[in-house]
Enzyme design. Structure first.
Site, PDB file in Angstrom:
ATOM      1  N   ASP A  67      97.022 -35.456  25.136  1.00 54.16           N
ATOM      2  CA  ASP A  67      96.927 -35.605  23.690  1.00 54.16           C
ATOM      3  C   ASP A  67      96.976 -34.271  22.954  1.00 54.16           C
ATOM      4  O   ASP A  67      96.889 -33.203  23.561  1.00 54.16           O
ATOM      5  CB  ASP A  67      95.639 -36.366  23.317  1.00 54.16           C
ATOM      6  CG  ASP A  67      94.441 -35.988  24.193  1.00 54.16           C
ATOM      7  OD1 ASP A  67      94.442 -34.873  24.752  1.00 54.16           O
ATOM      8  OD2 ASP A  67      93.515 -36.795  24.308  1.00 54.16           O
ATOM      9  N   ASN A 136      82.027 -42.922  24.144  1.00 51.55           N
ATOM     10  CA  ASN A 136      82.325 -44.292  23.719  1.00 51.55           C
ATOM     11  C   ASN A 136      83.338 -44.956  24.663  1.00 51.55           C
ATOM     12  O   ASN A 136      83.847 -46.021  24.367  1.00 51.55           O
ATOM     13  CB  ASN A 136      82.869 -44.291  22.277  1.00 51.55           C
ATOM     14  CG  ASN A 136      84.134 -43.456  22.140  1.00 51.55           C
ATOM     15  OD1 ASN A 136      84.667 -42.949  23.126  1.00 51.55           O
ATOM     16  ND2 ASN A 136      84.624 -43.316  20.918  1.00 51.55           N
ATOM     17  N   HIS A 138      86.297 -43.686  25.554  1.00 54.83           N
ATOM     18  CA  HIS A 138      87.714 -43.400  25.320  1.00 54.83           C
ATOM     19  C   HIS A 138      88.312 -42.609  26.492  1.00 54.83           C
ATOM     20  O   HIS A 138      87.619 -41.869  27.180  1.00 54.83           O
ATOM     21  CB  HIS A 138      87.964 -42.702  23.973  1.00 54.83           C
ATOM     22  CG  HIS A 138      87.576 -41.265  23.890  1.00 54.83           C
ATOM     23  ND1 HIS A 138      87.145 -40.675  22.724  1.00 54.83           N
ATOM     24  CD2 HIS A 138      87.573 -40.259  24.805  1.00 54.83           C
ATOM     25  CE1 HIS A 138      86.897 -39.404  22.931  1.00 54.83           C
ATOM     26  NE2 HIS A 138      87.146 -39.122  24.188  1.00 54.83           N
ATOM     27  N   GLU A 143      90.672 -44.911  21.579  1.00 55.09           N
ATOM     28  CA  GLU A 143      89.309 -45.209  21.166  1.00 55.09           C
ATOM     29  C   GLU A 143      89.002 -46.697  21.375  1.00 55.09           C
ATOM     30  O   GLU A 143      89.922 -47.498  21.568  1.00 55.09           O
ATOM     31  CB  GLU A 143      89.156 -44.856  19.676  1.00 55.09           C
ATOM     32  CG  GLU A 143      89.460 -43.404  19.340  1.00 55.09           C
ATOM     33  CD  GLU A 143      88.346 -42.437  19.774  1.00 55.09           C
ATOM     34  OE1 GLU A 143      87.488 -42.807  20.601  1.00 55.09           O
ATOM     35  OE2 GLU A 143      88.343 -41.299  19.263  1.00 55.09           O
TER      36      GLU A 143
END
Ligand code: F6R
Length: 251
Positions: A67, A136, A138, A143
């Protein structure tokens, strides 16, 4: 899924580097998928050390990072390209044209995403994808709620992720709100996946990822279905996994 549990961060990093080194030694033209963040820093340090010792060469390796932030150019100190240069690329013999990171300044982001997917395919796909995991759940910047079908795409960062990444910026307002990320489908297509996690604060999400239901609300849970997944954890990150003698490789 194979789970390797190492005593601490240093040992976890060494083990992860050895797995990459074996991959590259067995297949010098490997296509590696790489991650940024704090977790792989020790692994990159070990890889640089192995290169300096003459034990490893990246001459024929190609890489694709997961990313990049939208709005930061590759020279920006907080861009993922700058991170990769300083942690790995500047210190080993990988050629600049063998390294791929999405361009966060692309005028046409959709075109950039398509071109990234094409570039991965044209090199025959990713042999070994390295991942960290967000609190979380990800992976990359996929996400909670992300589609399992997504390829490289533009994402809006979750508030938890913006907060977590603020530590690298002077202030939280400087953290970009969007990024380009490989999609979950892109990640799942990699031939091998190695996910690293370290520290108590990752124990809960690792437990959910390994033992919980497969659900888009924990994006990493889809990895339960990957055919060749290896988790390299330190004892703290593994501390909430269900026990069982002989269930995991411990060191
Ligand atoms: C990094 C990436 C992220 C991180 C994750 C964990 O390229 O895609 O998914 O792997 O946010 O970050 P750290 O390792 O800093 O806890």
């Amino acid at each position: 899924m194979r789970i390797l549990i190492e005593k601490n961060y240093e040992k976890m990093s060494r083990r992860a580097a050895q797995i990459i080194a074996s991959q590259v030694t067995m297949q010098p033209e490997s296509v590696l998928g790489l991650a940024t963040g704090s977790t792989p820093v020790g692994m990159y340090k070990n890889l640089v050390e192995m290169f300096r010792m003459g034990e490893l060469s990246f001459k024929n390796v190609s890489s694709f990072n997961l990313d990049e932030y939208i709005g930061l150019n590759h020279k920006h100190p907080q861009s993922y390209k700058a991170f990769m240069d300083s942690q790995l690329f500047d210190h080993v013999d990988i050629g600049a044209d063998q390294v791929h990171i999405p361009c966060g300044m692309a005028e046409d982001v959709n075109m950039e995403c398509l071109a990234y997917e094409k570039a991965i395919e044209s090199l025959g796909g990713i042999d070994l994808q390295v991942l960290g995991i967000g609190h979380n759940g990800h992976i990359g910047f996929n996400e909670p709620g992300s589609s399992f079908e997504a390829r490289t795409h533009m994402v809006d960062l979750d508030a938890v992720t913006i907060q977590a990444n603020a530590r690298f910026f002077d202030d939280v307002d400087q953290v970009p709100r969007q990024a380009i990320s490989m999609g979950i489908k892109t990640i799942m297509k990699s031939r091998k996946v190695m996910l690293l996690a370290s520290g108590k604060d990752k124990a809960e999400i690792i437990q959910k990822m390994v033992h919980g239901p497969i659900t888009p609300s924990v994006p990493a849970s889809i990895l339960q279905l990957h055919q060749d997944l290896i988790l390299v954890l330190d004892e703290e990150a593994a501390s909430l996994l269900a026990g069982g003698e002989g269930l995991y490789d411990t060191a």
